[in-house]
Design an enzyme around this catalytic site. Structure first.
Site, PDB file in Angstrom:
ATOM      1  N   HIS A  53      -1.238   3.091   0.968  1.00 32.72           N
ATOM      2  CA  HIS A  53      -2.293   2.065   0.985  1.00 32.72           C
ATOM      3  C   HIS A  53      -3.139   2.113  -0.293  1.00 32.72           C
ATOM      4  O   HIS A  53      -3.683   1.110  -0.721  1.00 32.72           O
ATOM      5  CB  HIS A  53      -3.181   2.224   2.225  1.00 32.72           C
ATOM      6  CG  HIS A  53      -2.570   1.633   3.463  1.00 32.72           C
ATOM      7  ND1 HIS A  53      -3.289   0.974   4.426  1.00 32.72           N
ATOM      8  CD2 HIS A  53      -1.282   1.604   3.876  1.00 32.72           C
ATOM      9  CE1 HIS A  53      -2.466   0.555   5.382  1.00 32.72           C
ATOM     10  NE2 HIS A  53      -1.255   0.930   5.088  1.00 32.72           N
ATOM     11  N   VAL A  55      -2.790  -1.321  -3.443  1.00 32.50           N
ATOM     12  CA  VAL A  55      -4.009  -2.068  -3.771  1.00 32.50           C
ATOM     13  C   VAL A  55      -4.588  -1.495  -5.068  1.00 32.50           C
ATOM     14  O   VAL A  55      -5.022  -0.348  -5.103  1.00 32.50           O
ATOM     15  CB  VAL A  55      -5.047  -1.956  -2.624  1.00 32.50           C
ATOM     16  CG1 VAL A  55      -6.245  -2.852  -2.894  1.00 32.50           C
ATOM     17  CG2 VAL A  55      -4.405  -2.302  -1.288  1.00 32.50           C
ATOM     18  N   GLY A  72      -3.068  -0.398  -7.621  1.00 30.71           N
ATOM     19  CA  GLY A  72      -2.310   0.745  -8.148  1.00 30.71           C
ATOM     20  C   GLY A  72      -2.823   2.046  -7.557  1.00 30.71           C
ATOM     21  O   GLY A  72      -3.764   2.069  -6.762  1.00 30.71           O
ATOM     22  N   ASP A 112      -4.962   4.549  -7.727  1.00 26.90           N
ATOM     23  CA  ASP A 112      -6.178   4.870  -8.484  1.00 26.90           C
ATOM     24  C   ASP A 112      -7.263   5.506  -7.619  1.00 26.90           C
ATOM     25  O   ASP A 112      -8.419   5.608  -8.041  1.00 26.90           O
ATOM     26  CB  ASP A 112      -6.738   3.606  -9.140  1.00 26.90           C
ATOM     27  CG  ASP A 112      -7.246   2.611  -8.104  1.00 26.90           C
ATOM     28  OD1 ASP A 112      -6.885   2.751  -6.912  1.00 26.90           O
ATOM     29  OD2 ASP A 112      -8.010   1.705  -8.475  1.00 26.90           O
ATOM     30  N   SER A 162      -8.698   4.266  -5.143  1.00 24.64           N
ATOM     31  CA  SER A 162      -9.700   3.289  -4.687  1.00 24.64           C
ATOM     32  C   SER A 162      -9.823   3.253  -3.163  1.00 24.64           C
ATOM     33  O   SER A 162     -10.853   2.833  -2.632  1.00 24.64           O
ATOM     34  CB  SER A 162      -9.388   1.891  -5.226  1.00 24.64           C
ATOM     35  OG  SER A 162      -8.089   1.477  -4.840  1.00 24.64           O
TER      36      SER A 162
END
Ligand SMILES: *[C@@H]1O[C@H](CO)[C@@H](O)[C@H](O)[C@H]1NC(C)=O
Ligand SMILES: *[C@@H]1O[C@H](CO)[C@@H](O)[C@H](O)[C@H]1NC(C)=O
Ligand SMILES: *[C@@H]1O[C@H](CO)[C@@H](O)[C@H](O)[C@H]1NC(C)=O
Ligand SMILES: *[C@@H]1O[C@H](CO)[C@@H](O)[C@H](O)[C@H]1NC(C)=O
Length: 198
Positions: free
Chosen positions: A67, A71, A73, A75, A77
């Site tokens: 997940h 979204v 990449g 990173d 987040s």
């Protein structure tokens, strides 16, 4: 793909990890060898202990990486908490109440901060954790290329427009996989794997 089998998540994570490593050639298996040589073993020990205590967590940790990667990449987040001005990915329908493993990632990050302050990114932790959790429950292992940089932005709205959904038709699925560097062939092979793994 809100509620997907652990096997299918694993396969997607594998493919995403490969696609992202191809796209970002600066990633390297030896990225932390000089700055935090113990990083990988710290992560692995923690993951082994967590999964020993809660075997179902292995699938959750893989799903967290998947997940994250679909979204914005890979990173990190997906880990960000909402602020007054930002409703983050955690709050999205496909994540809220079903993603777990956040406390475990926090704990690993704390250990790594003690060992090597400010060195290992959360995005790399998620990638290592997904691999180690998979291996811990008898799945395939794979090399993890490191050096991802954590992003500071995370938006709930982007989850719907990025992650595959059960209601997606073929065209939409191809488009979603294309955004993370996977072509229609990759998607069909992954889908075939999911079916044959059932
Ligand atoms: C998000 O909030 C929880 C609960 O306050 C906290 O434990 C966690 O460390 C926070 N995560 C981040 C990435 O700030
Ligand atoms: C997100 O997806 C859900 C169904 O999975 C849908 O009910 C909702 O309207 C979508 N939201 C947006 C902003 O597209
Ligand atoms: C797939 O879904 C999109 C969005 O609903 C729609 O515009 C498109 O026509 C659909 N394609 C097919 C082949 O059904
Ligand atoms: C998944 O697909 C690959 C490539 O075709 C194949 O080598 C592998 O055996 C498949 N795995 C499963 C569980 O079907």
């Amino acid at each position: 793909m809100a509620s997907t089998s652990p096997r299918s998540v694993l396969l997607i994570v594998l493919a995403v990890a490969v696609a992202i490593s191809d796209a970002q050639l600066q990633l390297s298996e030896t990225f932390y060898d000089a700055t935090c040589p113990q990083a990988a073993s710290i992560v692995q020990q923690k993951v082994n202990a967590f999964v020993d205590a809660d075997r179902g967590l292995a699938a959750a940790l893989m799903r967290l990486h998947f997940h994250d990667c679909f979204v914005r990449g890979c990173d990190g987040s997906v880990l960000l908490n909402s602020t007054d001005t930002m409703l983050t990915e955690k709050e999205a329908l496909l994540n809220k109440g079903s993603l777990r493993g956040f406390e475990q990632i926090d704990e690993i990050k704390m250990d790594l901060e003690c060992a090597c302050p400010g060195v290992v990114s959360c995005a790399d932790i998620l990638a290592l954790v997904a691999r180690d959790a998979t291996a811990k429950v008898g799945g395939t292992s794979w090399p993890v290329f490191l050096g991802r940089i954590d992003g500071g932005a995370s938006f709930a709205d982007e989850v719907n427009s990025s992650l595959p959904e059960r209601t997606d038709n073929f065209t939409q699925l191809v488009a979603r996989f294309a955004r993370v560097g996977l072509d229609a062939r990759d998607m069909v092979i992954l889908s075939g794997n999911v079916t044959s793994a059932k």
